[in-house]
Enzyme design. Structure first.
Site, PDB file in Angstrom:
ATOM      1  N   HIS A 108       0.827  -1.208   0.000  1.00 44.06           N
ATOM      2  CA  HIS A 108       0.000   0.000   0.000  1.00 44.06           C
ATOM      3  C   HIS A 108       0.865   1.264   0.000  1.00 44.06           C
ATOM      4  O   HIS A 108       0.666   2.168  -0.818  1.00 44.06           O
ATOM      5  CB  HIS A 108      -0.900  -0.053   1.240  1.00 44.06           C
ATOM      6  CG  HIS A 108      -1.758   1.143   1.473  1.00 44.06           C
ATOM      7  ND1 HIS A 108      -3.125   1.125   1.282  1.00 44.06           N
ATOM      8  CD2 HIS A 108      -1.466   2.388   1.910  1.00 44.06           C
ATOM      9  CE1 HIS A 108      -3.634   2.311   1.585  1.00 44.06           C
ATOM     10  NE2 HIS A 108      -2.641   3.108   1.971  1.00 44.06           N
ATOM     11  N   GLU A 109       1.823   1.310   0.899  1.00 43.36           N
ATOM     12  CA  GLU A 109       2.643   2.523   1.007  1.00 43.36           C
ATOM     13  C   GLU A 109       3.482   2.749  -0.254  1.00 43.36           C
ATOM     14  O   GLU A 109       3.663   3.884  -0.693  1.00 43.36           O
ATOM     15  CB  GLU A 109       3.541   2.461   2.240  1.00 43.36           C
ATOM     16  CG  GLU A 109       2.807   2.383   3.576  1.00 43.36           C
ATOM     17  CD  GLU A 109       1.853   3.535   3.821  1.00 43.36           C
ATOM     18  OE1 GLU A 109       1.949   4.573   3.145  1.00 43.36           O
ATOM     19  OE2 GLU A 109       0.987   3.387   4.701  1.00 43.36           O
ATOM     20  N   HIS A 155       1.539   4.513  -2.859  1.00 38.90           N
ATOM     21  CA  HIS A 155       1.599   5.975  -2.731  1.00 38.90           C
ATOM     22  C   HIS A 155       2.935   6.513  -3.258  1.00 38.90           C
ATOM     23  O   HIS A 155       2.972   7.541  -3.935  1.00 38.90           O
ATOM     24  CB  HIS A 155       1.454   6.389  -1.268  1.00 38.90           C
ATOM     25  CG  HIS A 155       0.094   6.196  -0.686  1.00 38.90           C
ATOM     26  ND1 HIS A 155      -1.060   6.680  -1.259  1.00 38.90           N
ATOM     27  CD2 HIS A 155      -0.295   5.585   0.464  1.00 38.90           C
ATOM     28  CE1 HIS A 155      -2.096   6.377  -0.486  1.00 38.90           C
ATOM     29  NE2 HIS A 155      -1.668   5.705   0.558  1.00 38.90           N
TER      30      HIS A 155
END
Ligand SMILES: [Zn+2]
Length: 326
Positions: free
Chosen positions: A242-243, A246
């Site tokens: 997820h990170e 980003h």
């Protein structure tokens, strides 16, 4: 408890910038925040850089009352304008001689921040780190069920650092800045991943790509969220997935709620608010498609999320060629 008041205070004071936070709450209250809670911009947030951002990922039974660092509509507009400008800049620079990349292998430097030599003090074994790299490669190859992206990951170094003043890693702190300034290595294409115990129950945070390399660039991930770690429901490595999404310029699937351009990706159905746990069949917007609860960029359990879409894959590659390619 969402972003806790002390985080809000630091953010309002202008200390925490350019980061996005993933929150693991231990609160035992089952309230899902309304979309309006995420569109409200508390005082001070508008003064942040356009890439400031945070997210909350809340444990079962938890709730996020307010996520003050979620991107405002203006911050999204600014970021989209910057992406377009970065693309123009690259097109001029290339003058047709250098083709955009179609596949990318990302060198990964993992900094293990430790308080001491114990597991509780941050000394996680190399095996969890290599497992994390495997999880990333599977996720970004589409082998867990989603679209294949252009990206693969190659572990180049594990850097173990014992420094009590950097442990736990406190989001937005001068210690975080000091840590990254001391440790960050490589160019814009190098993923620096910092592992440790994190402040305020956070699971992780990351920076969006920028046109100029910043020492703060990278992702911070809770050490026990790695595959086989002790972070219940969040220990299959998808905090990292997820990170890094980003870091590769993806927004949350619920960015913008039901209206407007949402997450700026056309094949992720709009979603009014974050989804937690694994609410199969959830459908919060009248527009086509159920909520993308299985997407890596939502807030559901690791066991629930397993895919990126083709549109997200395309957006990440576009951003890579605009921002991070050599
Ligand atoms: Zn996020």
């Amino acid at each position: 408890m969402g972003l806790r008041p002390n985080l809000l205070t630091r953010r309002t004071a202008g200390v925490a910038t350019s980061t996005l936070a993933l929150l693991l709450s231990t609160a035992a209250v089952g309230v899902v925040p309304a979309a309006s809670a995420f569109s409200a911009a508390p005082a001070g947030v508008c003064a942040e850089p356009a890439d400031a951002h945070a997210d909350a990922r809340v444990a079962k039974g938890g709730h996020a009352k307010l996520d003050p660092n979620h991107l405002t509509a203006k911050q999204v507009r600014d970021r989209e304008a910057d992406l377009a400008a970065a693309q123009r800049e690259r097109a001029n620079f290339r003058t047709g001689a250098v083709a955009p990349l179609a596949t990318v292998t990302i060198p990964v430097v993992v900094h293990v921040i430790q308080e001491n030599s114990t597991r509780a003090g941050g000394n996680i074994p190399d095996s969890l780190i290599t497992q994390q790299i495997s999880v990333l490669n599977q996720a970004y190859a589409g082998s867990t069920g989603g679209a294949a992206t252009a990206f693969s990951f190659q572990l180049t170094k594990i850097n173990r650092v014992t420094n009590t003043s950097w442990y736990p890693i406190v989001q937005g702190s001068s210690a975080e800045r000091s840590m990254k300034t001391s440790l960050r290595t490589g160019g814009k294409n190098t993923l620096n991943m910092y592992l440790g115990e994190l402040s305020d129950g956070l699971l992780g945070w990351a920076t969006f790509p920028k046109r100029t390399l910043d020492k703060m660039d990278g992702v911070v991930v809770l050490n026990e969220s790695l595959p086989g770690g002790s972070a219940t429901n969040y220990n299959q490595g998808d905090t990292g997935t997820h990170e890094i999404g980003h870091w590769l310029n993806l927004y949350h699937t619920f960015q913008g709620g039901c209206s407007g351009s949402g997450d700026s990706v056309s094949d992720t159905p709009a979603e009014a608010s974050p989804a937690y746990q694994c609410p199969t069949g959830r459908d919060t917007c009248s527009t086509t498609g159920k909520d993308p609860i299985t997407n890596f960029m939502d807030y559901t359990y690791d066991s629930c999320m397993y895919q990126f879409t083709a549109g997200q894959a395309s957006r990440m590659l576009t951003a890579w060629n605009a921002y991070r390619a050599a």
